[in-house]
Design a protein around this motif. Structure first.
Motif, mmCIF file in Angstrom:
data_model
loop_
_atom_site.group_PDB
_atom_site.id
_atom_site.type_symbol
_atom_site.label_atom_id
_atom_site.label_comp_id
_atom_site.label_asym_id
_atom_site.label_seq_id
_atom_site.Cartn_x
_atom_site.Cartn_y
_atom_site.Cartn_z
ATOM 1 N N ASN A 163 64.783 16.273 39.259
ATOM 2 C CA ASN A 163 63.837 15.155 39.179
ATOM 3 C C ASN A 163 64.444 13.874 38.615
ATOM 4 O OD1 ASN A 163 61.798 16.961 40.106
ATOM 5 N ND2 ASN A 163 61.488 17.669 38.003
ATOM 6 N N ARG A 165 66.424 10.070 39.350
ATOM 7 C CA ARG A 165 66.489 9.005 40.334
ATOM 8 C C ARG A 165 67.865 8.350 40.260
ATOM 9 N NH1 ARG A 165 64.118 2.922 40.318
ATOM 10 N NH2 ARG A 165 64.360 2.478 42.545
ATOM 11 N N THR A 201 65.496 11.718 43.700
ATOM 12 C CA THR A 201 65.393 10.616 44.653
ATOM 13 C C THR A 201 66.698 9.839 44.622
ATOM 14 O OG1 THR A 201 62.997 10.412 44.377
ATOM 15 C CG2 THR A 201 64.164 8.509 45.279
ATOM 16 N N GLU A 203 68.473 6.609 46.443
ATOM 17 C CA GLU A 203 68.035 5.507 47.302
ATOM 18 C C GLU A 203 68.767 4.206 46.994
ATOM 19 O OE1 GLU A 203 63.904 4.682 46.619
ATOM 20 O OE2 GLU A 203 64.111 4.774 44.449
ATOM 21 N N HIS A 226 64.078 19.779 48.213
ATOM 22 C CA HIS A 226 63.008 18.849 47.845
ATOM 23 C C HIS A 226 63.510 17.524 47.292
ATOM 24 C CE1 HIS A 226 61.167 22.922 47.666
ATOM 25 N NE2 HIS A 226 60.152 22.305 48.261
ATOM 26 N N ASN A 227 64.664 17.076 47.806
ATOM 27 C CA ASN A 227 65.191 15.770 47.412
ATOM 28 C C ASN A 227 64.788 14.726 48.450
ATOM 29 O OD1 ASN A 227 67.120 16.554 45.078
ATOM 30 N ND2 ASN A 227 67.641 17.974 46.732
ATOM 31 N N THR A 228 64.702 13.474 48.008
ATOM 32 C CA THR A 228 64.431 12.358 48.910
ATOM 33 C C THR A 228 65.652 11.449 48.953
ATOM 34 O OG1 THR A 228 62.057 12.393 48.436
ATOM 35 C CG2 THR A 228 62.960 10.357 49.358
ATOM 36 N N ARG A 230 66.957 7.968 50.871
ATOM 37 C CA ARG A 230 66.442 6.888 51.720
ATOM 38 C C ARG A 230 67.146 5.570 51.402
ATOM 39 N NH1 ARG A 230 60.523 7.056 48.716
ATOM 40 N NH2 ARG A 230 61.212 6.173 46.721
#
Length: 235
Positions: A163, A165, A201, A203, A226-228, A230
């Motif tokens: 979790n 960023r 995340t 990004e 379950h990673n994002t 972008r």
């Protein structure tokens, strides 16, 4: 003579009990763990308690050994986090955000070759957890400098990234390279193994010829879920 033997046995029994209690206490202490706190308004001369936190990640990392959790309060930390000590399977070393606060590890002030490698670096360490951290603002215009948000390298096991960023990692050189999260097993035949990268995340990256999230080299037994990922300009 019988009294002397009985007395010796009694002393031996008491010694065994004493060492047994000490071992149980140390094991319980390792499982329960030790907590330290870091805050942007802290002081490295403080004891690292919630009321009197440390100021720098360098100070916290220097004493964060097996069973230690370092709680990072909200604010910006303009320094790298270099993990200094391994944990154990039952007593990992944990760096995590305090509650819902948002600590930011920022590389904005790093210049030249200081931007090379991981803003957070775990090198030859095992049983480390990073949780709820924001890592970013590191860039270069040099071809031979590779900025990385979180860098796991060497060999080791039991590292968890949960979790977090990772953002604003950039190379502006036409032949440059950068990574958001990178795991590089570089100590073959020893591997980096039992790695969990979950709920992060990644990004706003300018990667050049490299990847946003990569596991490379001698890496095995890993879970990336379950990673994002972008707003990046490459893989």
């Amino acid at each position: 003579m019988k009294r002397m033997i009985s007395g010796a046995l009694l002393i031996l029994l008491m010694t065994v009990i004493s060492f047994g209690c000490q071992a149980m206490t140390e094991e319980a202490g390792a499982k329960q763990g030790t907590a330290y706190y870091v805050a942007a308004n802290g002081n490295d001369k403080h004891p690292g308690t919630k009321q009197k936190p440390f100021r720098t990640l360098k100070k916290a990392a220097s004493i964060a050994k097996a069973g230690t959790t370092v709680y990072m309060r909200g604010g910006t930390y303009k320094e790298k986090l270099i993990v200094r000590h391994s944990g154990t399977k039952k007593a990992p070393v944990v760096f995590q955000a305090y509650g819902k606060e948002k600590p930011v590890i920022s590389g904005a002030s790093l210049k030249g070759n200081q931007a090379d490698g991981g803003l957070v670096k775990i090198d030859q360490k095992s049983y480390i957890t990073l949780k709820g951290l924001t890592v970013g603002h590191i860039k270069t215009n040099k071809e031979d400098v590779t900025p990385i948000g979180i860098f796991i390298t060497g060999s080791g096991k039991g590292v968890k990234l949960l979790n977090n960023r990772v953002y604003d990692i950039q190379t502006t050189h036409q032949n440059g390279n950068a990574h958001g999260i990178a795991v590089y097993g570089t100590k073959a035949p020893a591997a980096i193994e039992d790695i969990e990268i979950k709920g992060n995340t990644v990004e706003k990256l300018k990667l050049g010829f490299s990847e946003a999230l990569v596991l490379n080299g001698n890496v095995k037994k890993f879970r990336v879920t379950h990673n994002t990922v972008r707003h990046t300009d490459n893989i």
